[in-house]
Design a protein around this motif. Sequence first.
Motif, mmCIF file in Angstrom:
data_model
loop_
_atom_site.group_PDB
_atom_site.id
_atom_site.type_symbol
_atom_site.label_atom_id
_atom_site.label_comp_id
_atom_site.label_asym_id
_atom_site.label_seq_id
_atom_site.Cartn_x
_atom_site.Cartn_y
_atom_site.Cartn_z
ATOM 1 N N ASP A 8 63.472 48.872 52.801
ATOM 2 C CA ASP A 8 63.236 47.868 51.760
ATOM 3 C C ASP A 8 64.413 46.897 51.674
ATOM 4 O O ASP A 8 64.218 45.693 51.429
ATOM 5 N N ILE A 9 65.632 47.411 51.858
ATOM 6 C CA ILE A 9 66.815 46.533 51.824
ATOM 7 C C ILE A 9 66.769 45.558 52.994
ATOM 8 O O ILE A 9 67.145 44.382 52.852
ATOM 9 N N LEU A 13 66.923 41.543 52.617
ATOM 10 C CA LEU A 13 67.874 40.681 53.335
ATOM 11 C C LEU A 13 67.149 39.572 54.083
ATOM 12 O O LEU A 13 67.627 38.426 54.128
ATOM 13 N N ALA A 14 66.003 39.885 54.670
ATOM 14 C CA ALA A 14 65.242 38.866 55.391
ATOM 15 C C ALA A 14 64.761 37.774 54.452
ATOM 16 O O ALA A 14 64.864 36.574 54.746
ATOM 17 N N ARG A 19 65.047 32.559 52.236
ATOM 18 C CA ARG A 19 64.732 31.950 50.947
ATOM 19 C C ARG A 19 63.245 31.566 50.886
ATOM 20 O O ARG A 19 62.870 30.548 50.290
ATOM 21 N N SER A 20 62.430 32.407 51.523
ATOM 22 C CA SER A 20 60.986 32.153 51.544
ATOM 23 C C SER A 20 60.281 33.427 51.965
ATOM 24 O O SER A 20 60.633 34.040 52.975
ATOM 25 N N PHE A 21 59.271 33.829 51.171
ATOM 26 C CA PHE A 21 58.468 34.986 51.556
ATOM 27 C C PHE A 21 57.628 34.674 52.805
ATOM 28 O O PHE A 21 57.419 35.536 53.650
ATOM 29 N N ALA A 25 58.084 36.783 56.152
ATOM 30 C CA ALA A 25 56.934 37.558 56.612
ATOM 31 C C ALA A 25 56.634 37.254 58.080
ATOM 32 O O ALA A 25 56.330 38.160 58.873
ATOM 33 N N ALA A 26 56.708 35.976 58.440
ATOM 34 C CA ALA A 26 56.459 35.589 59.836
ATOM 35 C C ALA A 26 57.522 36.181 60.759
ATOM 36 O O ALA A 26 57.220 36.640 61.869
ATOM 37 N N LYS A 27 58.761 36.176 60.314
ATOM 38 C CA LYS A 27 59.842 36.706 61.143
ATOM 39 C C LYS A 27 59.722 38.206 61.328
ATOM 40 O O LYS A 27 60.008 38.750 62.403
ATOM 41 N N LEU A 28 59.308 38.914 60.277
ATOM 42 C CA LEU A 28 59.188 40.376 60.345
ATOM 43 C C LEU A 28 57.854 40.828 60.914
ATOM 44 O O LEU A 28 57.682 42.012 61.213
ATOM 45 N N GLY A 29 56.908 39.919 61.016
ATOM 46 C CA GLY A 29 55.603 40.266 61.555
ATOM 47 C C GLY A 29 54.739 41.062 60.599
ATOM 48 O O GLY A 29 53.965 41.924 61.025
#
Length: 297
Positions: A8-9, A13-14, A19-21, A25-29
């Motif tokens: 979750d941490i 951090l992502a 500064r954008s969900f 979300a796109a970066k983490l897939g």
Amino acid sequence: MARENFNDILVFLAVARERSFTRAAAKLGVSQSALSHTIRDLESRLGIRLLTRTTRSVSMTEAGEDLFRTAAPRVEEIDAKLSALSESRERPAGIVRITATDHAIDAIVWPKVRRVLRDYPEIQVEMTVDYGLVDIVEDRYDMGIRFGDQVAKDMIAVRISADIRMSIVGSPAYFERRQLPRSPEDLLKHDCVALRLTTTKGLYAWELQKGKRSVQTRVSGQTIFNSQPQMIRAAIDGYGLAFVPEDAVLPHIQSGELRPVMRDWCPAFPGLHAYYPSRRQSSKAFSVVLEALKQPL
């Protein structure tokens, strides 16, 4: 810390970095809704708000900034260490053991291998001088270097040199008191510097060839060695004739220290080959050394 808390941490951090969900979300897939749910669960467990959300942006609260300053450098440090460990695992490393004659090592193996060793400091190459046809599997060598016709048929062999021409040489001082030999039979009347073979323990019979005629001449003399540099030294000092690779004595011929004879009887052997067992699982270090040996000088 529970594993889910650590994950979750990473999510927090992502989002904080982007500064954008949506971008996080796109970066983490993952989906944006899953990301929002993770952040809400983390804030609920901690009992404090970490992010302030508006319709246009995401910013950190004071507590969020404090967590970011503490956690981000440590996570980056862990990522860097894991990357270094992965890179180390992929980097060629380890020892490569080679058996060869001293001429092969001096003329071919070392000049080629030294080109790459500085680029691979974690590779160690052990070169053992041996004139015998050793069992490289039993003696735990990674590869052997021999003339092509000496390599067993169950080995993978890779040519690493052109054909090697041999030469019979003697010193001017020796020929002042002895007639020049012109045939294999004449050699039996001469002092010859002999080579002791480690495999059979016998003396090497000189393999001579003129046209279609091939002979093995069993020479004799005052001196017997088990390596070529000493044989060449004895020939220079006038203790007899030596039968050695031409390139090994070319500087001494050019300087006048040695004189070649019976050139029409001196054959060219079929090149040096690196050989190794076909069933061997090659290491990256082995592959680097073998590739170096394949390159021209």
